[in-house]
Design a protein around this motif. Structure first.
Motif, PDB file in Angstrom:
ATOM      1  N   THR A  41       0.853  -1.180   0.000  1.00 28.20           N
ATOM      2  CA  THR A  41       0.000   0.000   0.000  1.00 28.20           C
ATOM      3  C   THR A  41       0.898   1.242   0.000  1.00 28.20           C
ATOM      4  O   THR A  41       2.081   1.174   0.368  1.00 28.20           O
ATOM      5  N   TYR A  43       0.278   5.820   0.405  1.00 24.24           N
ATOM      6  CA  TYR A  43      -0.739   6.860   0.618  1.00 24.24           C
ATOM      7  C   TYR A  43      -0.183   8.264   0.401  1.00 24.24           C
ATOM      8  O   TYR A  43      -0.884   9.249   0.602  1.00 24.24           O
ATOM      9  N   LEU A  60      -1.135  -0.098  -3.980  1.00 26.74           N
ATOM     10  CA  LEU A  60      -2.560   0.042  -3.686  1.00 26.74           C
ATOM     11  C   LEU A  60      -2.767   1.213  -2.733  1.00 26.74           C
ATOM     12  O   LEU A  60      -2.170   1.237  -1.651  1.00 26.74           O
ATOM     13  N   GLY A  62      -4.990   1.907  -0.449  1.00 28.04           N
ATOM     14  CA  GLY A  62      -6.047   1.130   0.193  1.00 28.04           C
ATOM     15  C   GLY A  62      -6.967   2.006   1.023  1.00 28.04           C
ATOM     16  O   GLY A  62      -6.562   3.075   1.514  1.00 28.04           O
ATOM     17  N   ASP A  63      -8.198   1.486   1.221  1.00 21.91           N
ATOM     18  CA  ASP A  63      -9.071   2.179   2.172  1.00 21.91           C
ATOM     19  C   ASP A  63      -8.578   1.945   3.602  1.00 21.91           C
ATOM     20  O   ASP A  63      -9.108   2.527   4.551  1.00 21.91           O
ATOM     21  N   SER A  64      -7.525   1.127   3.744  1.00 21.90           N
ATOM     22  CA  SER A  64      -6.824   1.032   5.027  1.00 21.90           C
ATOM     23  C   SER A  64      -6.291   2.400   5.443  1.00 21.90           C
ATOM     24  O   SER A  64      -5.953   2.609   6.620  1.00 21.90           O
ATOM     25  N   ASP A 102      -8.512   2.029  -4.118  1.00 20.07           N
ATOM     26  CA  ASP A 102      -9.565   1.262  -3.454  1.00 20.07           C
ATOM     27  C   ASP A 102     -10.863   2.062  -3.474  1.00 20.07           C
ATOM     28  O   ASP A 102     -10.867   3.236  -3.082  1.00 20.07           O
ATOM     29  N   LYS A 132     -10.028  -1.137  -7.024  1.00 19.69           N
ATOM     30  CA  LYS A 132     -10.308  -2.383  -6.304  1.00 19.69           C
ATOM     31  C   LYS A 132     -11.644  -2.235  -5.595  1.00 19.69           C
ATOM     32  O   LYS A 132     -11.963  -1.156  -5.101  1.00 19.69           O
ATOM     33  N   HIS A 156     -11.645  -8.511  -4.460  1.00 21.22           N
ATOM     34  CA  HIS A 156     -11.149  -8.734  -3.084  1.00 21.22           C
ATOM     35  C   HIS A 156     -12.130  -9.662  -2.371  1.00 21.22           C
ATOM     36  O   HIS A 156     -13.288  -9.305  -2.175  1.00 21.22           O
ATOM     37  N   VAL A 198      -7.640 -10.149  -4.754  1.00 18.06           N
ATOM     38  CA  VAL A 198      -6.999 -10.214  -3.434  1.00 18.06           C
ATOM     39  C   VAL A 198      -7.716 -11.276  -2.615  1.00 18.06           C
ATOM     40  O   VAL A 198      -8.950 -11.323  -2.589  1.00 18.06           O
ATOM     41  N   GLU A 200      -7.885 -12.319   1.216  1.00 16.53           N
ATOM     42  CA  GLU A 200      -7.434 -11.856   2.547  1.00 16.53           C
ATOM     43  C   GLU A 200      -7.897 -12.813   3.631  1.00 16.53           C
ATOM     44  O   GLU A 200      -9.093 -13.149   3.723  1.00 16.53           O
ATOM     45  N   ILE A 221      -2.997 -11.914   1.262  1.00 19.44           N
ATOM     46  CA  ILE A 221      -2.650 -11.216   2.512  1.00 19.44           C
ATOM     47  C   ILE A 221      -3.235 -12.101   3.613  1.00 19.44           C
ATOM     48  O   ILE A 221      -4.451 -12.203   3.759  1.00 19.44           O
ATOM     49  N   VAL A 231       0.566  -8.986  -0.714  1.00 17.38           N
ATOM     50  CA  VAL A 231       0.439  -7.567  -0.394  1.00 17.38           C
ATOM     51  C   VAL A 231       0.495  -7.381   1.117  1.00 17.38           C
ATOM     52  O   VAL A 231       0.006  -8.222   1.864  1.00 17.38           O
ATOM     53  N   VAL A 233       0.161  -3.945   4.055  1.00 13.67           N
ATOM     54  CA  VAL A 233       0.057  -2.518   4.373  1.00 13.67           C
ATOM     55  C   VAL A 233       1.455  -2.064   4.803  1.00 13.67           C
ATOM     56  O   VAL A 233       2.090  -2.710   5.643  1.00 13.67           O
TER      57      VAL A 233
HETATM   58  O1  KIV Z   1      -7.113  -1.369   2.081  1.00 11.89           O
HETATM   59  C1  KIV Z   1      -6.142  -2.129   1.983  1.00 11.89           C
HETATM   60  O2  KIV Z   1      -5.004  -1.797   2.361  1.00 11.89           O
HETATM   61  C2  KIV Z   1      -6.372  -3.445   1.417  1.00 11.89           C
HETATM   62  C3  KIV Z   1      -5.225  -4.411   1.421  1.00 11.89           C
HETATM   63  C4  KIV Z   1      -4.953  -4.881   2.785  1.00 11.89           C
HETATM   64  C5  KIV Z   1      -5.439  -5.519   0.468  1.00 11.89           C
HETATM   65  O3  KIV Z   1      -7.427  -3.730   0.970  1.00 11.89           O
END
Ligand code: KIV
Length: 282
Positions: A41, A43, A60, A62-64, A102, A132, A156, A198, A200, A221, A231, A233
């Motif tokens: 990931t 950002y 990615l 990610g929405d993380s 994401d 994603k 995912h 993905v 998970e 993951i 993958v 984070v």
């Molecule tokens: O949002 C994210 O970081 C994810 C990954 C963990 C695959 O979806």
């Protein structure tokens, strides 16, 4: 060639595509050649630049970000407007990686049209190269609509954090009979046009069966060693996350190093050791 050299040598995809962005065709070709690849990931632009220069082929946004950037307890609160500037920064900070955005909770589940509007914003306003989304059969119309509009879709399955309230927590998915459902979702997503999926927090043997059953790459993951890609984070893999999940391997102790550095800076400021003459203008 020694075994240690061959294990660290870049494959044709990881570190091998130069002078242009990695594409979904490159990922399909890597699967055909049986090559594994890493995804992380990202950002922000500076972190993206480091990963890009290290040869990471796919990043990615990610929405993380909801948790690791914005400090929420889950991924649910983050919005398209929150993620757009982060995605744009990662695209600007990279020149080689395929950047996947994401789609956050609530931005695509409503209808294929809603999914198209959200995904189009990531492509037009942030320059993302793919999106994603989470889910199996219930998002097939969304996947078909995006793909027919020319938007590559990463699917995912397994632990889909946007559904944490239905799943009853962050727990392993696909054990027992639900593994068959996951397998059939994966095949349906491939048929709908997803370019990768993905997986998970699913049992390693299920991930292996899905990986051998699909022509598109699987990205694991917490899904064992047999997926085509892995993958993490980035804050997990660098040791910034205080209590990482079992599936995380920490490759650095960034929290410890940042703590040491900022304490040293503070001590230098209070003692007057910083700034020294070499840090001052005459
Ligand atoms: O949002 C994210 O970081 C994810 C990954 C963990 C695959 O979806």
């Amino acid at each position: 060639m020694s075994s240690s050299t061959s294990s660290t040598a870049p494959s044709a995809l990881y570190g091998g595509v130069s002078g242009r962005r990695v594409t979904v065709r490159d990922l399909a070709a890597a699967k055909e050649r049986g090559e594994r690849w890493p995804m992380v990931t990202a950002y922000d632009a500076m972190t993206a630049r480091v990963f890009d220069q290290a040869g990471i082929p796919v990043m990615l946004v990610g929405d993380s970000a909801a948790m690791v950037v914005y400090g929420y307890e889950s991924t649910l609160p983050v919005t398209v407007d929150d993620l757009l500037p982060l995605t744009a920064a990662v695209v600007r900070g990279s020149s080689r990686a395929l950047v996947v955005a994401d789609l956050p909770f609530g931005s695509y589940q409503g209808s294929p049209q809603q999914a198209l509007e959200s995904a189009a914003r990531f492509m037009k306003e942030a320059g993302a190269h793919a999106v994603k989304l989470e889910g199996g059969r219930r998002v097939l119309p969304q996947v078909e609509t995006l793909v027919s509009a020319g938007i590559p879709v990463m699917a995912h399955l397994g632990l889909t954090p946007q559904s944490v309230n239905v799943l009853g927590g962050y727990r392993v998915q696909g054990r027992g009979q639900s593994g068959d459902e996951l397998m059939s979702d994966a095949k349906d997503l491939e048929r709908a046009g997803a370019f990768s999926v993905v997986l998970e927090c699913v049992p390693a043997d299920l991930a292996q069966r899905v990986t051998t059953s699909l022509a598109i790459p699987t990205i694991g993951i917490g899904a064992g060693p047999s997926t085509d890609a892995q993958v993490l984070v980035w804050q997990d893999l660098m040791g910034l996350t205080p209590r990482p999940a079992k599936f995380v391997k920490q490759y650095a102790d960034l929290a410890g190093e940042m703590d040491r550095a900022v304490r040293e800076f503070a001590a230098d400021v209070t003692s007057g050791a910083f700034p020294a003459p070499e840090h001052s203008y005459s």
